[in-house]
Design a protein around this motif. Structure first.
Motif, PDB file in Angstrom:
ATOM      1  N   SER A 192       0.909  -1.266  -0.121  1.00  0.00           N
ATOM      2  CA  SER A 192      -0.054  -0.119   0.053  1.00  0.00           C
ATOM      3  C   SER A 192       0.682   1.095   0.094  1.00  0.00           C
ATOM      4  N   LEU A 193       0.160   2.264  -0.374  1.00  0.00           N
ATOM      5  CA  LEU A 193       1.021   3.566  -0.535  1.00  0.00           C
ATOM      6  C   LEU A 193       0.241   4.740   0.030  1.00  0.00           C
ATOM      7  N   MET A 194       0.556   5.817   0.497  1.00  0.00           N
ATOM      8  CA  MET A 194      -0.182   7.027   0.909  1.00  0.00           C
ATOM      9  C   MET A 194      -0.483   7.687  -0.455  1.00  0.00           C
ATOM     10  N   ARG A 195      -1.688   7.992  -0.598  1.00  0.00           N
ATOM     11  CA  ARG A 195      -2.039   8.569  -1.992  1.00  0.00           C
ATOM     12  C   ARG A 195      -1.440  10.069  -2.175  1.00  0.00           C
ATOM     13  N   GLY A 196      -0.952  10.383  -3.297  1.00  0.00           N
ATOM     14  CA  GLY A 196      -0.251  11.398  -3.190  1.00  0.00           C
ATOM     15  C   GLY A 196       1.107  11.771  -2.554  1.00  0.00           C
ATOM     16  N   GLY A 197       1.533  10.584  -1.972  1.00  0.00           N
ATOM     17  CA  GLY A 197       2.722  10.734  -0.985  1.00  0.00           C
ATOM     18  C   GLY A 197       3.946  10.777  -2.132  1.00  0.00           C
ATOM     19  N   ILE A 198       4.956  10.923  -1.416  1.00  0.00           N
ATOM     20  CA  ILE A 198       6.253  11.250  -2.227  1.00  0.00           C
ATOM     21  C   ILE A 198       6.590   9.949  -2.787  1.00  0.00           C
ATOM     22  N   ALA A 199       6.408   8.817  -2.255  1.00  0.00           N
ATOM     23  CA  ALA A 199       6.820   7.526  -2.951  1.00  0.00           C
ATOM     24  C   ALA A 199       5.685   7.338  -4.119  1.00  0.00           C
ATOM     25  N   GLU A 200       4.566   7.667  -4.080  1.00  0.00           N
ATOM     26  CA  GLU A 200       3.882   7.549  -5.261  1.00  0.00           C
ATOM     27  C   GLU A 200       4.259   8.481  -6.434  1.00  0.00           C
ATOM     28  N   ARG A 201       4.394   9.623  -6.047  1.00  0.00           N
ATOM     29  CA  ARG A 201       4.731  10.708  -6.907  1.00  0.00           C
ATOM     30  C   ARG A 201       6.220  10.353  -7.502  1.00  0.00           C
ATOM     31  N   GLY A 202       6.960   9.432  -6.812  1.00  0.00           N
ATOM     32  CA  GLY A 202       8.424   9.282  -7.499  1.00  0.00           C
ATOM     33  C   GLY A 202       8.174   8.003  -8.388  1.00  0.00           C
ATOM     34  N   GLY A 203       6.981   7.380  -8.481  1.00  0.00           N
ATOM     35  CA  GLY A 203       6.775   6.356  -9.443  1.00  0.00           C
ATOM     36  C   GLY A 203       6.736   4.899  -8.734  1.00  0.00           C
ATOM     37  N   VAL A 204       6.894   4.905  -7.279  1.00  0.00           N
ATOM     38  CA  VAL A 204       6.655   3.577  -6.559  1.00  0.00           C
ATOM     39  C   VAL A 204       5.071   3.178  -6.917  1.00  0.00           C
ATOM     40  N   ARG A 205       4.632   2.013  -6.951  1.00  0.00           N
ATOM     41  CA  ARG A 205       3.501   1.569  -7.309  1.00  0.00           C
ATOM     42  C   ARG A 205       3.032   0.341  -6.403  1.00  0.00           C
ATOM     43  N   VAL A 206       1.794  -0.031  -6.209  1.00  0.00           N
ATOM     44  CA  VAL A 206       1.396  -1.092  -5.514  1.00  0.00           C
ATOM     45  C   VAL A 206       1.936  -2.404  -6.036  1.00  0.00           C
ATOM     46  N   GLY A 207       2.535  -3.335  -5.745  1.00  0.00           N
ATOM     47  CA  GLY A 207       2.903  -4.447  -6.328  1.00  0.00           C
ATOM     48  C   GLY A 207       4.281  -4.574  -6.754  1.00  0.00           C
ATOM     49  N   HIS A 208       4.870  -3.262  -6.854  1.00  0.00           N
ATOM     50  CA  HIS A 208       6.316  -3.360  -7.000  1.00  0.00           C
ATOM     51  C   HIS A 208       7.279  -3.839  -5.835  1.00  0.00           C
ATOM     52  N   ARG A 209       8.481  -4.452  -6.472  1.00  0.00           N
ATOM     53  CA  ARG A 209       9.201  -5.136  -5.370  1.00  0.00           C
ATOM     54  C   ARG A 209      10.250  -4.342  -5.076  1.00  0.00           C
ATOM     55  N   ILE A 210      10.819  -4.015  -3.836  1.00  0.00           N
ATOM     56  CA  ILE A 210      11.965  -3.248  -3.294  1.00  0.00           C
ATOM     57  C   ILE A 210      13.156  -4.123  -3.524  1.00  0.00           C
ATOM     58  N   ILE A 211      14.082  -3.632  -4.244  1.00  0.00           N
ATOM     59  CA  ILE A 211      15.414  -4.276  -4.526  1.00  0.00           C
ATOM     60  C   ILE A 211      16.355  -3.531  -3.961  1.00  0.00           C
ATOM     61  N   GLU A 212      16.328  -2.300  -3.593  1.00  0.00           N
ATOM     62  CA  GLU A 212      17.553  -1.521  -3.095  1.00  0.00           C
ATOM     63  C   GLU A 212      17.128  -0.368  -2.165  1.00  0.00           C
ATOM     64  N   ILE A 213      17.684  -0.376  -0.979  1.00  0.00           N
ATOM     65  CA  ILE A 213      17.404   0.748  -0.001  1.00  0.00           C
ATOM     66  C   ILE A 213      18.896   1.346   0.372  1.00  0.00           C
ATOM     67  N   ASN A 214      19.013   2.615   0.004  1.00  0.00           N
ATOM     68  CA  ASN A 214      19.941   3.497   0.239  1.00  0.00           C
ATOM     69  C   ASN A 214      21.372   3.036  -0.352  1.00  0.00           C
TER      70      ASN A 214
END
Length: 74
Positions: free
Chosen positions: A7-29
């Protein structure tokens, strides 16, 4: 084992950056999290201060690249 955005916060920075529900996280920092336990990722994200740089990938592309799913040609 693989981290998926549920899930994502609607209109949040992640969603605005192109992250979508169902995407896989592959890298952090700058660090790969492909083989990292879910609990460790949650802890790392919860304890982060400031900016978090996260790379994600659509689940279908992730499955193709990792061989989790063989494409069907018809």
């Amino acid at each position: 084992m693989f981290k998926k955005i549920c899930s994502l916060m609607r209109g949040g920075i992640a969603e605005r950056g192109g992250v979508r529900v169902g995407h896989r996280i592959i890298e952090i920092n700058g660090q790969s999290v492909v083989a990292t336990a879910h609990e460790k990722i949650v802890q790392a994200l919860s304890n982060s201060v400031g900016e978090i740089h996260m790379k994600t990938m659509p689940a279908a592309m992730f499955r193709l690249l990792t061989g989790q799913e063989t494409p069907l040609y018809i």
